[in-house]
Design a protein around this motif. Structure first.
Motif, mmCIF file in Angstrom:
data_model
loop_
_atom_site.group_PDB
_atom_site.id
_atom_site.type_symbol
_atom_site.label_atom_id
_atom_site.label_comp_id
_atom_site.label_asym_id
_atom_site.label_seq_id
_atom_site.Cartn_x
_atom_site.Cartn_y
_atom_site.Cartn_z
ATOM 1 N N LYS A 115 9.415 -9.811 -3.605
ATOM 2 C CA LYS A 115 10.047 -10.058 -4.907
ATOM 3 C C LYS A 115 10.161 -8.747 -5.681
ATOM 4 O O LYS A 115 9.237 -7.940 -5.693
ATOM 5 C CB LYS A 115 9.210 -11.052 -5.728
ATOM 6 C CG LYS A 115 9.121 -12.437 -5.130
ATOM 7 C CD LYS A 115 10.436 -13.164 -5.224
ATOM 8 C CE LYS A 115 10.325 -14.559 -4.638
ATOM 9 N NZ LYS A 115 11.545 -15.318 -4.790
ATOM 10 N N PRO A 116 11.266 -8.538 -6.364
ATOM 11 C CA PRO A 116 11.363 -7.386 -7.265
ATOM 12 C C PRO A 116 10.364 -7.556 -8.408
ATOM 13 O O PRO A 116 10.125 -8.673 -8.865
ATOM 14 C CB PRO A 116 12.790 -7.446 -7.796
ATOM 15 C CG PRO A 116 13.502 -8.464 -6.980
ATOM 16 C CD PRO A 116 12.489 -9.335 -6.329
ATOM 17 N N LEU A 117 9.793 -6.442 -8.838
ATOM 18 C CA LEU A 117 8.822 -6.466 -9.927
ATOM 19 C C LEU A 117 9.371 -5.788 -11.175
ATOM 20 O O LEU A 117 10.169 -4.859 -11.089
ATOM 21 C CB LEU A 117 7.542 -5.709 -9.540
ATOM 22 C CG LEU A 117 6.648 -6.270 -8.454
ATOM 23 C CD1 LEU A 117 5.427 -5.380 -8.291
ATOM 24 C CD2 LEU A 117 6.254 -7.703 -8.745
ATOM 25 N N VAL A 118 8.894 -6.249 -12.308
ATOM 26 C CA VAL A 118 9.061 -5.583 -13.597
ATOM 27 C C VAL A 118 7.646 -5.443 -14.132
ATOM 28 O O VAL A 118 6.887 -6.409 -14.150
ATOM 29 C CB VAL A 118 9.915 -6.420 -14.572
ATOM 30 C CG1 VAL A 118 9.931 -5.784 -15.952
ATOM 31 C CG2 VAL A 118 11.320 -6.609 -14.033
ATOM 32 N N LEU A 119 7.277 -4.233 -14.543
ATOM 33 C CA LEU A 119 5.943 -4.007 -15.105
ATOM 34 C C LEU A 119 6.039 -3.770 -16.600
ATOM 35 O O LEU A 119 6.837 -2.954 -17.055
ATOM 36 C CB LEU A 119 5.288 -2.786 -14.457
ATOM 37 C CG LEU A 119 5.121 -2.804 -12.942
ATOM 38 C CD1 LEU A 119 4.466 -1.507 -12.483
ATOM 39 C CD2 LEU A 119 4.314 -4.003 -12.491
ATOM 40 N N CYS A 139 -6.921 -2.122 -9.099
ATOM 41 C CA CYS A 139 -5.947 -2.735 -8.188
ATOM 42 C C CYS A 139 -6.392 -2.554 -6.744
ATOM 43 O O CYS A 139 -6.719 -1.443 -6.316
ATOM 44 C CB CYS A 139 -4.584 -2.084 -8.398
ATOM 45 S SG CYS A 139 -3.267 -2.790 -7.385
ATOM 46 N N PRO A 140 -6.400 -3.631 -5.955
ATOM 47 C CA PRO A 140 -6.739 -3.481 -4.538
ATOM 48 C C PRO A 140 -5.786 -2.495 -3.860
ATOM 49 O O PRO A 140 -4.569 -2.516 -4.121
ATOM 50 C CB PRO A 140 -6.544 -4.891 -3.971
ATOM 51 C CG PRO A 140 -6.671 -5.805 -5.147
ATOM 52 C CD PRO A 140 -6.122 -5.025 -6.310
ATOM 53 N N PRO A 141 -6.317 -1.620 -3.000
ATOM 54 C CA PRO A 141 -5.474 -0.624 -2.327
ATOM 55 C C PRO A 141 -4.272 -1.230 -1.600
ATOM 56 O O PRO A 141 -3.206 -0.623 -1.565
ATOM 57 C CB PRO A 141 -6.432 0.057 -1.352
ATOM 58 C CG PRO A 141 -7.786 -0.145 -1.960
ATOM 59 C CD PRO A 141 -7.727 -1.473 -2.660
ATOM 60 N N SER A 142 -4.428 -2.429 -1.071
ATOM 61 C CA SER A 142 -3.331 -3.056 -0.329
ATOM 62 C C SER A 142 -2.150 -3.434 -1.231
ATOM 63 O O SER A 142 -1.052 -3.678 -0.746
ATOM 64 C CB SER A 142 -3.834 -4.307 0.399
ATOM 65 O OG SER A 142 -4.307 -5.266 -0.546
ATOM 66 N N LEU A 143 -2.370 -3.468 -2.543
ATOM 67 C CA LEU A 143 -1.308 -3.832 -3.492
ATOM 68 C C LEU A 143 -0.823 -2.654 -4.328
ATOM 69 O O LEU A 143 0.233 -2.734 -4.957
ATOM 70 C CB LEU A 143 -1.797 -4.939 -4.435
ATOM 71 C CG LEU A 143 -2.189 -6.263 -3.782
ATOM 72 C CD1 LEU A 143 -2.788 -7.204 -4.805
ATOM 73 C CD2 LEU A 143 -0.998 -6.892 -3.091
ATOM 74 N N ALA A 144 -1.585 -1.580 -4.351
ATOM 75 C CA ALA A 144 -1.305 -0.462 -5.259
ATOM 76 C C ALA A 144 0.080 0.144 -5.054
ATOM 77 O O ALA A 144 0.792 0.410 -6.022
ATOM 78 C CB ALA A 144 -2.381 0.610 -5.125
ATOM 79 N N GLY A 145 0.489 0.364 -3.822
ATOM 80 C CA GLY A 145 1.801 0.945 -3.564
ATOM 81 C C GLY A 145 2.933 0.042 -4.028
ATOM 82 O O GLY A 145 3.943 0.512 -4.557
ATOM 83 N N TYR A 146 2.771 -1.252 -3.851
ATOM 84 C CA TYR A 146 3.782 -2.223 -4.266
ATOM 85 C C TYR A 146 3.877 -2.287 -5.793
ATOM 86 O O TYR A 146 4.967 -2.226 -6.360
ATOM 87 C CB TYR A 146 3.428 -3.595 -3.698
ATOM 88 C CG TYR A 146 4.298 -4.736 -4.156
ATOM 89 C CD1 TYR A 146 5.644 -4.795 -3.818
ATOM 90 C CD2 TYR A 146 3.769 -5.773 -4.915
ATOM 91 C CE1 TYR A 146 6.441 -5.852 -4.234
ATOM 92 C CE2 TYR A 146 4.553 -6.833 -5.330
ATOM 93 C CZ TYR A 146 5.887 -6.870 -4.992
ATOM 94 O OH TYR A 146 6.672 -7.922 -5.402
ATOM 95 N N VAL A 147 2.736 -2.377 -6.454
ATOM 96 C CA VAL A 147 2.729 -2.536 -7.906
ATOM 97 C C VAL A 147 3.054 -1.239 -8.621
ATOM 98 O O VAL A 147 3.880 -1.215 -9.526
ATOM 99 C CB VAL A 147 1.362 -3.078 -8.393
ATOM 100 C CG1 VAL A 147 1.294 -3.096 -9.914
ATOM 101 C CG2 VAL A 147 1.104 -4.464 -7.829
#
Length: 165
Positions: A115-119, A139-147
């Motif tokens: 999904k596209p994100l908006v922060l 933030c968990p490392p597995s999500l950091a690049g995505y977020v």
């Protein structure tokens, strides 16, 4: 447009118009998606702010379908399906966001579904904010690049507009 909604401070109604036609955009969804935007937040530090975001985006884009837990969540066990049912996920970054089990469920679902994100980032610690550095560390490392692969829009709204703090 979410960024504009966060910055909007006018008291009179404003509707987004297409530059080419000066008409409101026609919002469409595919047959498998029922919401244009999913608002991911934690109650302790983001509930009032996302309520304001929902109202502002709805005012700018009449007809926008925006998922917010207090309005649309029927069963907490269906969070992932609610993310799947949305075209875009807005993450409201505030203190403790990545320490929330349910927020992490939403982010993991968004990532797996691409999904596209908006922060949107609450910076004011007095209003539940945290620095980006603290949020990255939580933030968990597995999500950091995505977020954190994009910039976050700074929240500059007034949460008290929703009746909260």
């Amino acid at each position: 447009l979410v960024y504009l909604a966060c910055r909007l401070r006018r008291r009179r109604p404003v509707v987004a118009l297409l530059k080419s036609t000066l008409t409101p955009p026609e919002l469409s969804l595919d047959s498998k998606t029922h919401y244009h935007l999913f608002l991911s937040h934690i109650w302790a530090t983001g509930q009032d702010q996302v309520a304001v975001i929902k109202r502002r985006v709805s005012a700018l884009l009449p007809g926008a379908r925006i998922w917010l837990d207090v309005d649309d969540l029927l069963d907490i066990s269906n969070l992932e399906e609610c993310v799947q049912d949305s075209a875009v996920v807005l993450i409201f970054l505030s203190a403790g966001y990545f320490l929330s089990k349910n927020a992490l469920r939403e982010v993991r679902a968004a990532k797996s579904l691409k999904k596209p994100l908006v922060l949107v980032h609450e910076q004011d610690e007095a209003k539940g904010g945290a620095t980006i550095e603290v949020l990255r560390a939580e933030c968990p490392p597995s999500l950091a690049g995505y977020v954190f692969g994009m910039d976050a829009a700074a929240w500059s709204g007034e949460p008290s507009e929703s009746g909260g703090g």
